[in-house]
Design a protein around this motif. Structure first.
Motif, PDB file in Angstrom:
ATOM      1  N   LEU A   1      90.269  35.079 -23.078  1.00  0.00           N
ATOM      2  CA  LEU A   1      91.083  34.652 -21.945  1.00  0.00           C
ATOM      3  C   LEU A   1      91.829  35.841 -21.346  1.00  0.00           C
ATOM      4  CD1 LEU A   1      92.308  32.587 -20.075  1.00  0.00           C
ATOM      5  CD2 LEU A   1      93.907  31.936 -21.898  1.00  0.00           C
ATOM      6  N   GLY A   2      92.280  36.767 -22.194  1.00  0.00           N
ATOM      7  CA  GLY A   2      92.949  37.963 -21.690  1.00  0.00           C
ATOM      8  C   GLY A   2      92.029  38.808 -20.829  1.00  0.00           C
ATOM      9  N   ARG A   3      90.759  38.885 -21.211  1.00  0.00           N
ATOM     10  CA  ARG A   3      89.792  39.626 -20.391  1.00  0.00           C
ATOM     11  C   ARG A   3      89.586  38.925 -19.047  1.00  0.00           C
ATOM     12  NH1 ARG A   3      85.066  40.915 -24.907  1.00  0.00           N
ATOM     13  NH2 ARG A   3      86.419  41.983 -26.400  1.00  0.00           N
ATOM     14  N   VAL A   4      89.512  37.599 -19.082  1.00  0.00           N
ATOM     15  CA  VAL A   4      89.368  36.845 -17.836  1.00  0.00           C
ATOM     16  C   VAL A   4      90.581  37.084 -16.945  1.00  0.00           C
ATOM     17  CG1 VAL A   4      89.307  34.513 -16.858  1.00  0.00           C
ATOM     18  CG2 VAL A   4      87.867  35.076 -18.817  1.00  0.00           C
ATOM     19  N   ARG A   5      91.767  37.116 -17.542  1.00  0.00           N
ATOM     20  CA  ARG A   5      92.984  37.351 -16.763  1.00  0.00           C
ATOM     21  C   ARG A   5      92.947  38.722 -16.100  1.00  0.00           C
ATOM     22  NH1 ARG A   5      98.551  37.442 -20.033  1.00  0.00           N
ATOM     23  NH2 ARG A   5      97.383  39.079 -21.091  1.00  0.00           N
ATOM     24  N   ALA A   6      92.669  39.770 -16.856  1.00  0.00           N
ATOM     25  CA  ALA A   6      92.666  41.115 -16.306  1.00  0.00           C
ATOM     26  C   ALA A   6      91.572  41.289 -15.256  1.00  0.00           C
ATOM     27  CB  ALA A   6      92.490  42.136 -17.432  1.00  0.00           C
ATOM     28  N   PHE A   7      90.384  40.778 -15.570  1.00  0.00           N
ATOM     29  CA  PHE A   7      89.267  40.913 -14.627  1.00  0.00           C
ATOM     30  C   PHE A   7      89.552  40.121 -13.355  1.00  0.00           C
ATOM     31  CE2 PHE A   7      84.929  40.917 -13.125  1.00  0.00           C
ATOM     32  CZ  PHE A   7      84.403  42.106 -13.630  1.00  0.00           C
ATOM     33  N   GLY A   8      90.097  38.902 -13.517  1.00  0.00           N
ATOM     34  CA  GLY A   8      90.412  38.086 -12.356  1.00  0.00           C
ATOM     35  C   GLY A   8      91.496  38.693 -11.493  1.00  0.00           C
ATOM     36  N   VAL A   9      92.521  39.255 -12.117  1.00  0.00           N
ATOM     37  CA  VAL A   9      93.599  39.903 -11.356  1.00  0.00           C
ATOM     38  C   VAL A   9      93.053  41.070 -10.550  1.00  0.00           C
ATOM     39  CG1 VAL A   9      95.659  41.331 -11.616  1.00  0.00           C
ATOM     40  CG2 VAL A   9      95.500  39.165 -12.840  1.00  0.00           C
ATOM     41  N   ALA A  10      92.161  41.851 -11.163  1.00  0.00           N
ATOM     42  CA  ALA A  10      91.591  42.992 -10.450  1.00  0.00           C
ATOM     43  C   ALA A  10      90.783  42.532  -9.231  1.00  0.00           C
ATOM     44  CB  ALA A  10      90.705  43.809 -11.390  1.00  0.00           C
TER      45      ALA A  10
ATOM     46  N   ARG B   1      98.339  46.176 -15.520  1.00  0.00           N
ATOM     47  CA  ARG B   1      97.824  47.472 -15.084  1.00  0.00           C
ATOM     48  C   ARG B   1      96.632  47.291 -14.147  1.00  0.00           C
ATOM     49  NH1 ARG B   1      99.414  52.277 -13.558  1.00  0.00           N
ATOM     50  NH2 ARG B   1      98.027  53.987 -14.174  1.00  0.00           N
ATOM     51  N   ALA B   2      95.820  46.253 -14.418  1.00  0.00           N
ATOM     52  CA  ALA B   2      94.680  45.979 -13.542  1.00  0.00           C
ATOM     53  C   ALA B   2      95.151  45.645 -12.133  1.00  0.00           C
ATOM     54  CB  ALA B   2      93.852  44.830 -14.113  1.00  0.00           C
TER      55      ALA B   2
ATOM     56  N   SER C   1      90.123  51.291 -12.337  1.00  0.00           N
ATOM     57  CA  SER C   1      90.264  49.952 -12.906  1.00  0.00           C
ATOM     58  C   SER C   1      89.259  49.656 -14.016  1.00  0.00           C
ATOM     59  CB  SER C   1      90.157  48.903 -11.788  1.00  0.00           C
ATOM     60  OG  SER C   1      90.410  47.615 -12.282  1.00  0.00           O
ATOM     61  N   PRO C   2      87.949  49.931 -13.856  1.00  0.00           N
ATOM     62  CA  PRO C   2      87.009  49.652 -14.951  1.00  0.00           C
ATOM     63  C   PRO C   2      87.317  50.450 -16.212  1.00  0.00           C
ATOM     64  CG  PRO C   2      85.829  49.934 -12.880  1.00  0.00           C
ATOM     65  CD  PRO C   2      87.238  50.352 -12.625  1.00  0.00           C
ATOM     66  N   ALA C   3      87.655  51.727 -16.056  1.00  0.00           N
ATOM     67  CA  ALA C   3      87.967  52.557 -17.227  1.00  0.00           C
ATOM     68  C   ALA C   3      89.228  52.063 -17.924  1.00  0.00           C
ATOM     69  CB  ALA C   3      88.126  54.018 -16.800  1.00  0.00           C
TER      70      ALA C   3
END
Length: 358
Positions: free
Chosen positions: A193-202, A79-80, A140-142
Motif C-alpha cells: 500500500l505504501g508503494r501504491v501511495r508513493a507511486f500514485g502521489v507521483a 518525497r515523491a 522520482s523513479p530513483a
C-alpha cells in the motif's frame, strides 16, 4: 539364572548391611532420583520462562522498528510529491525525517550491544541518512527505488530481530499467528500500500501518466488486493487456536480488509479509470489514513494480544515452577523428618515405638 546375575551384587550387598543401613541406602537412592527429576524439571521450566521473558523484550523492539518503517514509508510518499512539484509536502517530510532519526536513536539504545544485527542497524541508518539528505538530488523513479530498497531491508531486519528473540519460534499457535501477522504478513501488505501511495502521489502530482506507469500502478494494486486476503486470513487463524480472541481477531480482519478494499477502489476508479481528478494531497491523506489505521492494528491490537498470551504463559510457568519446587521441598522435608524419627525410634527402642503407636 538371569535374575541372579542381574540382582546378585545388590542382594549380597544388602545381606551385609543391618536394617538401619539398608534404610539409609534405599532413602539415599530415592532422594537421588527425586533430585534428578526435580533438577531436570526445574531446568526445563527455567528455560521456558527465560524464553518467554526474551520474547517480551523482543516485542518492544518490534514496536520501535515498525514505527521506523512507517515513517520511512511516509517519507517516500512525501518525497515523491515534492519531487513532482508539490512543495507543500516538504515541511511534513522534514518532520517525518526528524521522527525517524529519533526512532533510530531509540532502537540503537534498546538493542543489546552483543546482538550481531547491530552491524546491520548501523548500515541501515547510514543509508537512511544518505537518503534523507542526498548529496545529489535524485529523480522520482530513483528516489522511489532507493526508499523501497531501504524499507525492504528494514523489514528483513525486523524479521531478524524477531528470530533473535525467539518470537518466530513461539510454542503457542495463537501467539505464533499474531506475531507472524505483526512482523511479516501485515507489514508486507502495508508496504504494498505504501508503494501504491508513493507511486500514485507521483502520478497525480505530475498531472499525467504514461501507459507504462498506469500498467505498473495497476500491477501494484493487484498485488495489494492479493496481500489483503492473505493478511486477513492469517489474523483469523488466531481465533481458531484461542477462542477467547476469536471475536476480536475477526473484527480486526474485517476492519483491515475494508480499509484496503476502499483504497483499491479509490485507485481503480479515480486514477486508473478515465480522467484523473484526484489531487495528490487528498490521495496522500486518504492512503496515509488507511496505512496509519493498519499500523494502529499492529500497535494496539495484534502486538498487545501476543504480549498478553505470552504473559499468561509466563505466569503459568512461574506458578508451575513454584508448585514443583514446593512439592520437592515438602517431599525432601518429609524424608528428613521420617529419617530423623527413625533414628530416634532406633535409639529409644520400644518406648519410642509405643509413643508412635499412641
Amino acid at each position: 539364572m538371569r535374575f541372579h546375575l542381574l540382582f546378585g551384587p545388590a542382594i549380597r550387598l544388602m545381606n551385609r548391611l543391618d536394617y538401619r543401613r539398608k534404610f539409609a541406602v534405599f532413602g539415599g537412592l530415592v532422594l537421588l532420583a527425586l533430585f534428578v527429576v526435580a533438577h531436570s524439571l526445574y531446568s526445563s521450566l527455567r528455560q521456558d520462562i527465560e524464553a518467554a521473558e526474551h520474547e517480551l523484550a523482543g516485542l518492544s523492539h518490534i514496536r520501535t522498528l515498525s514505527q521506523i518503517v512507517q515513517r520511512v514509508q511516509k517519507h517516500r510518499g512525501l518525497r515523491a510529491g515534492e519531487l513532482a512539484g508539490v512543495r507543500s509536502m516538504g515541511a511534513e517530510r522534514q518532520a517525518r525525517a526528524a521522527e525517524t532519526d529519533a526512532l533510530f536513536d531509540q532502537i540503537a539504545t534498546q538493542l543489546p550491544a552483543g546482538l550481531l544485527s547491530q552491524r546491520d542497524l548501523f548500515a541501515l541508518r547510514t543509508d537512511w541518512e544518505r537518503l534523507r539528505s542526498p548529496g545529489e538530488p535524485m529523480d522520482s523513479p530513483a528516489n522511489f527505488d532507493a526508499h523501497t530498497r531501504l524499507i525492504e531491508r528494514l523489514l528483513n531486519f525486523e524479521a531478524d530481530v524477531a528470530d533473535a528473540y525467539g518470537l518466530t519460534l513461539d510454542p503457542d499457535p495463537a501467539s505464533t499467528y499474531l506475531i507472524d501477522s505483526s512482523v511479516s504478513k501485515l507489514p508486507a501488505t502495508i508496504e504494498r500500500l505504501g508503494r501504491v501511495r508513493a507511486f500514485g502521489v507521483a502520478l497525480l502530482s505530475a498531472g499525467h501518466a504514461s501507459p507504462e506507469q498506469v500498467s505498473e500502478l495497476s500491477a501494484l494494486v493487484t498485488e495489494l488486493d492479493s496481500a489483503r486476503k492473505v493478511a486477513g486470513y492469517n489474523i483469523e487463524k488466531t481465533g481458531r487456536y484461542n477462542p477467547a480472541l476469536q471475536s476480536e481477531m475477526s473484527r480486526s480482519a474485517v476492519d483491515i480488509g475494508d480499509s484496503l478494499s476502499a483504497i483499491v477502489r479509490l485507485v481503480r476508479t479515480r486514477i486508473l479509470s478515465g480522467p484523473v481528478t484526484l489531487s495528490p494531497e487528498l490521495f496522500y491523506r486518504d492512503a496515509t489514513s488507511t496505512i496509519d489505521s493498519l499500523y494502529a492494528q499492529i500497535e494496539h491490537m495484534l502486538l498487545p494480544a501476543a504480549e498478553r498470551l505470552i504473559r499468561e504463559r509466563l505466569d503459568g510457568l512461574r506458578h508451575a515452577l513454584m508448585l514443583t519446587m514446593g512439592m520437592v521441598s515438602a517431599l525432601l522435608g518429609a524424608a528428613l523428618y521420617w529419617g530423623r524419627l527413625r533414628k530416634r525410634t532406633t535409639k529409644h527402642g520400644k518406648q519410642t515405638g509405643i509413643a508412635l503407636k499412641l
